[in-house]
Design an enzyme around this catalytic site. Structure first.
Site, PDB file in Angstrom:
ATOM      1  N   GLU A 201       1.012  -1.080   0.013  1.00  0.00           N
ATOM      2  CA  GLU A 201      -0.012  -0.102   0.011  1.00  0.00           C
ATOM      3  C   GLU A 201       1.164   0.961  -0.131  1.00  0.00           C
ATOM      4  O   GLU A 201       0.444   2.200  -0.611  1.00  0.00           O
ATOM      5  CB  GLU A 201      -0.997  -0.029   1.082  1.00  0.00           C
ATOM      6  CG  GLU A 201      -2.200  -1.123   1.263  1.00  0.00           C
ATOM      7  CD  GLU A 201      -3.154  -0.908   0.311  1.00  0.00           C
ATOM      8  OE1 GLU A 201      -3.115  -0.051  -0.504  1.00  0.00           O
ATOM      9  OE2 GLU A 201      -4.040  -1.697   0.304  1.00  0.00           O
ATOM     10  N   ASP A 339      -4.708  -9.367  -8.371  1.00  0.00           N
ATOM     11  CA  ASP A 339      -5.097  -8.625  -9.444  1.00  0.00           C
ATOM     12  C   ASP A 339      -3.824  -7.773  -9.935  1.00  0.00           C
ATOM     13  O   ASP A 339      -3.497  -8.115 -10.983  1.00  0.00           O
ATOM     14  CB  ASP A 339      -6.227  -7.642  -8.981  1.00  0.00           C
ATOM     15  CG  ASP A 339      -5.966  -6.971  -7.524  1.00  0.00           C
ATOM     16  OD1 ASP A 339      -4.986  -7.143  -6.973  1.00  0.00           O
ATOM     17  OD2 ASP A 339      -6.872  -6.248  -7.060  1.00  0.00           O
ATOM     18  N   GLU A 457     -19.828  -4.724  -4.593  1.00  0.00           N
ATOM     19  CA  GLU A 457     -18.375  -5.308  -4.292  1.00  0.00           C
ATOM     20  C   GLU A 457     -18.192  -6.717  -4.823  1.00  0.00           C
ATOM     21  O   GLU A 457     -17.251  -6.993  -5.409  1.00  0.00           O
ATOM     22  CB  GLU A 457     -18.037  -5.162  -2.724  1.00  0.00           C
ATOM     23  CG  GLU A 457     -16.865  -5.627  -2.228  1.00  0.00           C
ATOM     24  CD  GLU A 457     -15.586  -4.765  -2.703  1.00  0.00           C
ATOM     25  OE1 GLU A 457     -15.830  -3.747  -3.179  1.00  0.00           O
ATOM     26  OE2 GLU A 457     -14.389  -4.961  -2.073  1.00  0.00           O
ATOM     27  N   GLU A 518     -12.062   0.728 -10.328  1.00  0.00           N
ATOM     28  CA  GLU A 518     -11.961  -0.593 -11.429  1.00  0.00           C
ATOM     29  C   GLU A 518     -12.625  -0.371 -12.527  1.00  0.00           C
ATOM     30  O   GLU A 518     -12.093  -0.515 -13.702  1.00  0.00           O
ATOM     31  CB  GLU A 518     -11.780  -1.778 -10.832  1.00  0.00           C
ATOM     32  CG  GLU A 518     -10.650  -1.842  -9.773  1.00  0.00           C
ATOM     33  CD  GLU A 518     -11.088  -1.485  -8.368  1.00  0.00           C
ATOM     34  OE1 GLU A 518     -12.271  -1.333  -8.071  1.00  0.00           O
ATOM     35  OE2 GLU A 518      -9.985  -1.272  -7.637  1.00  0.00           O
ATOM     36  N   THR A 605      -1.175   1.023 -10.376  1.00  0.00           N
ATOM     37  CA  THR A 605      -2.447   0.341 -10.047  1.00  0.00           C
ATOM     38  C   THR A 605      -3.229   1.169  -9.163  1.00  0.00           C
ATOM     39  O   THR A 605      -4.434   0.873  -8.818  1.00  0.00           O
ATOM     40  CB  THR A 605      -2.198  -1.292  -9.195  1.00  0.00           C
ATOM     41  OG1 THR A 605      -3.555  -1.607  -9.325  1.00  0.00           O
ATOM     42  CG2 THR A 605      -1.636  -1.189  -8.136  1.00  0.00           C
TER      43      THR A 605
END
Ligand SMILES: *[C@@H]1O[C@H](CO)[C@@H](O)[C@H](O)[C@H]1NC(C)=O
Ligand SMILES: *[C@@H]1O[C@H](CO)[C@@H](O)[C@H](O)[C@H]1NC(C)=O
Length: 622
Positions: A201, A339, A457, A518, A605
């Site tokens: 992160e 991902d 979600e 996304e 990302t």
């Protein structure tokens, strides 16, 4: 690094406030402009080419001489597990890769008027949240959008502040951008109020945010901060085999007498595999090979192990980094925990100017298996619509059992449309572009199917046996719905009612919408690749629905139930990616297509664009 001073542009003010508008209007005067102004919306005269925007934003860069602060110099921190020789950045002149963006023709004035009014609406939405952040949560990680307080979640260094830098720059908030740069200069990466930090992160949000804002603005203090932070994060590679840790204990990493670390025996694929872009960009800018070397070692492991997994070619969710074992875990996904590592294969290829074939290999040996095992066509009543839809589910690989997809679709997985399409363009594979279009269509469909117009979600649908033909089968649908029915076991109608299932959906496993980017990310990429105007309308519908369901007094909060219409009160949580990613992609799709051209930039990302290497005009023989 020699900094190239950006040219001082004319006094252009992007999307400026009312008085500037009137000034411009008065200056330029005349009926022609007045007419344009009338039919193109208030900001027509200000939609300038990217180079003019760049000149306007950057004429202040470095003039205030911001000084980077920090209570500890991470360059002096120990690194016990010494590396003998560094893998260098690939040598040679960057290759000219196939074009990604559609060759957009000039727009008509009515197209422009619609696009610009939408763009302003997105910008206003950003300004609202940013204004509250400034007022109530300045330098905190997050704004709490219901109570107007601050919260710390990612190292307490101001995640939202750093994550929003490049959005401020793109939206033309010049004063806010430089105010934010000044605050960023004061961030103390020398310590944290948290014992350990998430390496993943911190890398994608902070390091990515700093590097991108630096790439856009050339503001030197941002590079200084990126180096400080990069040096800290580099300590995560101080393990016996130099595989990165999931979480870095900050104080331990400073201790000379501590022995360094052992890599995790369980780390998710995303956490180990998606540090490549940020560390590579840092190495490119600083010309320090150690940053590239660190991630190249992870890539080498993925390369070695790609055919040793339970589904050779694919990477499992969990990896034993200590023993470099990828053969153990049986679960595979393109959603949470995996991902972005897949996402980075084609993007790394582009970022390295096509000079490192391993990323092409990693993509080409995995993509067909994702297609084969994980992509599926959902069974929906309208077969005409259904033939253009794909989702991506999970698989578990058990010995001697046929691999069967669990049709569990996550909002996180919606990045996959843009992923396949982008890779299809980079590697000139129209099949993959087509998959990307259908996967994007799947997410658009899921948005449109919910009462609030927002995708949940996580959900399930029934799987078509064939992608070519898939007639509606009510019996099969009811069976699939009842598989997920606990409260109303055996009662189809009651289950559908209780869960508010739109037809075709067999379960809504998690009804929240967490302000995630996304879906709009993929819609944006598809638009830039194809130029199809319908993507603009889909994007606008998504924006309006999200805005309606998530708006709070101070910003936007996570929606608790996308099937509740009218939507209920959102949660008191607004992650930094709302400003960093979601609103950025909404803004960019409604911006002229040269604003962050995909042939010049590649997004990490967290939606932070990095500059792609290019031949100079002379090298290209131009
Ligand atoms: C891995 O397996 C794939 C599919 O079987 C094959 O095409 C590829 O050549 C293999 N790669 C290596 C390095 O063995
Ligand atoms: C419909 O689904 C049921 C239950 O799975 C199955 O038995 C039946 O053969 C299907 N009908 C058709 C026409 O495919």
């Amino acid at each position: 690094m020699v900094r190239i001073k950006m040219p001082r542009g004319a006094a252009y003010k992007p999307l400026s406030r009312r008085h500037n508008r009137i000034l411009v209007y008065a200056l330029l005067g005349g009926i022609t402009i007045g007419f344009l102004y009338y039919c193109s919306g208030p900001i027509d005269a200000l939609a300038v080419p990217f180079s003019a925007h760049e000149a306007y934003m950057n004429d202040r860069a470095n003039v205030d001489g911001f000084i980077s602060r920090g209570s500890y110099d991470w360059r002096k921190a120990p690194f016990h597990n010494k590396i003998e020789s560094y893998t260098p950045l690939p040598a040679g002149k960057p290759r000219t890769l196939p074009p990604i963006q559609f060759d957009f023709p000039p727009e008509t004035s009515s197209q422009k008027a619609r696009r610009e009014s939408r763009r302003v609406a997105v910008r206003n939405e950003f300004e609202r949240s940013w204004g509250s952040y400034k007022k109530y949560a300045w330098t905190r990680d997050e704004l709490m959008p219901l109570t107007g307080k601050g919260d710390d979640t990612f190292g307490a260094w101001g995640a939202t502040l750093v994550d929003s830098l490049d959005t401020l720059w793109m939206m033309g908030f010049k004063d806010d951008f430089y105010d934010a740069v000044e605050a960023v200069a004061h961030i103390d990466f020398g310590k944290s109020s948290m014992n350990t930090i998430s390496v993943f992160e911190t890398t994608i949000r902070y390091l990515g945010g700093l590097l991108s804002a630096y790439d856009l603005s050339n503001e030197k203090v941002l590079l200084d901060k990126a180096i400080q932070l990069g040096e800290m994060l580099y300590r995560a590679f101080d393990t016996t085999n130099n595989m990165p840790l999931d979480r870095l204990p900050i104080e331990t990493a400073k201790r000379a007498e501590a022995p360094g670390f052992s890599a995790d025996n369980q780390i998710c694929f995303a956490a180990i595999g998606s540090l490549t872009m940020e560390f590579t960009r840092l190495a490119q800018i600083t010309q320090q090979p150690k940053f590239y070397d660190a991630v190249a070692r992870v890539t080498a492991l993925l390369d070695r192990a790609q055919n040793t997994t339970r589904i050779p070619g694919l990477f499992p969710t969990w990896i034993n980094a200590q023993h470099e074992d990828l053969a153990h875990d049986r679960s595979f996904t393109l959603g949470a925990m995996a991902d972005s590592s897949y996402e980075y294969f084609p993007k790394m290829y582009a970022l390295l100017g096509g000079l490192e074939p391993v990323y092409e290999k990693l993509y080409k040996d995995s993509a067909p298996l994702i297609d084969k095992h994980m992509l599926f066509r959902p069974m929906i009543p309208d077969t005409q619509v259904g033939q253009d839809l794909l989702y991506c589910g999970n698989v578990d690989a058990y010995d001697d059992v046929e691999i069967k997809v669990d049709p569990r679709m996550q909002h996180l997985t919606c990045f996959i449309g843009g992923f396949f399409a982008l890779a299809g363009r980079i590697f000139e594979n129209t099949h993959d572009v087509d998959l990307g279009a259908k996967l994007t269509e799947g997410c658009i469909f899921a948005y449109k199917s919910m009462p609030t117009g927002v995708m949940p979600e996580i959900f399930h649908t029934a799987v078509c046996e064939s992608r070519l033909s898939c007639p509606w089968n009510q019996t099969f649908y009811e069976e699939e719905v009842l598989k997920h029915s606990y409260k109303n076991k055996g009662d189809f109608e009651a289950t559908v009612q209780e869960k508010r299932l739109p037809k075709g959906f067999t379960n809504l496993d998690d009804k929240r919408y967490l302000l995630r980017p996304e879906a709009i990310e993929s819609v944006f990429i598809m638009y830039r690749i194809t130029g199809y105007e319908e993507y603009l309308d889909h994007a606008w519908d998504m924006f309006v629905s999200v805005q309606k369901g998530s708006t709070t007094k101070y910003g936007n909060g996570q929606m608790l139930d996308v099937t509740a219409n009218p939507p209920g009160v959102p949660e008191d949580k607004m992650e930094s990616f709302w400003l960093a990613e979601t609103l950025k992609y909404f803004y960019l799709i409604f911006s002229p297509p040269d604003m962050i051209d995909l042939d010049d930039w590649v997004f990490n990302t967290e939606a932070h664009p990095f500059r792609r290497p290019k031949l100079t005009k002379m090298e290209a023989g131009g």
